[in-house]
Write a protein that holds these residues in place. Structure first.
Motif, short mmCIF file in Angstrom:
data_model
loop_
_atom_site.label_atom_id
_atom_site.label_comp_id
_atom_site.label_asym_id
_atom_site.label_seq_id
_atom_site.Cartn_x
_atom_site.Cartn_y
_atom_site.Cartn_z
N ASP A 141 0.82 -1.51 0.18
CA ASP A 141 -0.20 0.39 0.31
C ASP A 141 1.24 1.55 0.06
OD1 ASP A 141 1.14 -0.49 2.22
OD2 ASP A 141 -0.87 0.53 3.31
N ARG A 144 2.93 1.61 -3.58
CA ARG A 144 1.87 2.07 -4.40
C ARG A 144 2.16 4.23 -4.10
NH1 ARG A 144 -2.41 -1.81 -3.42
NH2 ARG A 144 -2.39 -3.52 -4.59
N ASN A 147 4.90 5.89 -5.41
CA ASN A 147 4.91 5.39 -7.00
C ASN A 147 4.04 6.12 -7.62
OD1 ASN A 147 6.00 4.17 -8.88
ND2 ASN A 147 3.70 3.46 -9.79
N GLU A 148 2.87 6.85 -7.13
CA GLU A 148 2.47 7.76 -7.65
C GLU A 148 2.73 9.94 -7.91
OE1 GLU A 148 -1.20 7.88 -5.48
OE2 GLU A 148 -2.29 5.98 -6.31
N ALA A 189 0.54 -4.34 -9.90
CA ALA A 189 0.66 -2.50 -9.31
C ALA A 189 0.89 -0.82 -9.86
CB ALA A 189 0.85 -2.24 -7.64
#
Length: 306
Positions: A141, A144, A147-148, A189
């Motif tokens: 989580d 993710r 990575n944004e 993902a």
């Protein structure tokens, strides 16, 4: 489910650190300049690990002590947050897993990576992380989220899928196929992933059959690249590694003496032979060849995020 191998009982030596970010010497061959190591010592117990030498600086042994006496930097996340906030920090890519594994067994207890990742997210700082542990999926989580807002690469070290080798050479690690399964979840993902096929061991994992099996597994997992690293034996771990080879693989010991003698790297002719074999197989499985990329620093990241 996480994989835990039965190992000798480890002793965890809790300590505090003054700095979290470690500068890599400019003479180093690696393509990064900053690292974070929340632990010293590693229960993965890989017999070839160059980081064993660092235990000597603590007046601890590079053999059994390295696998059973683990230094835990309990305040590493708080120190990192201060360093990332400093005006002199330019937001360069940080590498983790370059010495000991940040997701080794005791991370399940100390959970230092949650705090580290949260700090990186808050400061939009690029990260490249290498591990052998399936425990990393616990923090998918946060990866993710990071990575944004910043470039992220997650890599696994998978030198072999042969369990008869893995259980002897790196007894505290999960099976290679389990590592690739976890890596596939990160690829799904949308996170950039790769595999270091390392170390490639003379007489054990350097033949076409072994390498083809690993690269086929990489392709099935959907990883972006695979990079080969032939075993090297630094002088600082020779006193542990060579006697271990003689005991674990006595029929191969003369070959290792021939290849490495008093040198850290195998002869160029042998390395070239292995690398050419690897390149041919990598092409067959349509895998990329490099895990390195130039990443924008913090100021550019912030501009992109606005």
């Amino acid at each position: 489910m996480f994989y835990y191998a039965p190992m000798g009982r480890a002793q965890y030596l809790e300590d505090t650190c003054k700095t979290a970010l470690n500068r890599v010497p400019d003479v180093s061959r690696v393509p990064f300049r900053w690292t974070i190591n929340p632990y010293r010592g590693c229960t993965h117990s890989c017999h070839y690990c160059f980081a064993r030498a660092f235990h000597a600086y603590l007046d601890l042994g590079i053999g059994e002590d390295f696998s059973t006496k683990i230094v835990v930097k309990t305040n590493v996340a708080e120190v990192l947050r201060r360093e990332l906030a400093a005006s002199r920090w330019t937001g360069e890519t940080i590498a983790m897993g370059t010495a000991t594994d940040p997701y080794q067994h005791c991370e399940g207890r100390y959970r230092l990576m949650r705090g580290i990742l949260r700090a990186l997210i808050d400061f939009r700082n690029p990260l490249s992380l290498l591990t052998k542990s399936t425990m990393i999926v616990r923090d998918l989580d946060l990866f993710r989220e990071l990575n944004e807002v910043a470039p992220v690469t997650v890599s696994m070290s998978v030198g072999t899928l042969d369990e008869s080798v893995r259980k002897v050479v790196e007894p505290g690690t999960p099976p290679g196929r389990r590592r690739l399964e976890i890596l596939a979840r990160f690829a799904d993902a949308g996170i950039r992933t790769g595999v270091l096929v390392a170390p490639i061991l003379p007489g054990l994992t350097d033949d076409e059959e072994h390498l083809d099996e690993v690269l086929e597994g990489c392709a099935e997992a959907g990883v972006g690249y695979a990079v080969p690293i032939v075993l090297h034996v630094r002088p600082t771990i020779r006193e542990h590694f060579m006697p271990w080879v003689e005991k674990a693989y006595p029929w191969l010991y003369p070959r290792y003496v021939e290849l490495y003698g008093r040198r850290a790297y195998a002869p160029k002719s042998y390395q070239q032979e292995v690398l050419e074999r690897f390149a041919r197989l990598r092409l067959r499985h349509d895998l990329g060849s490099s895990g390195h990329r130039e990443l924008p620093r913090r100021q550019e990241q912030l501009a992109l995020a606005v």
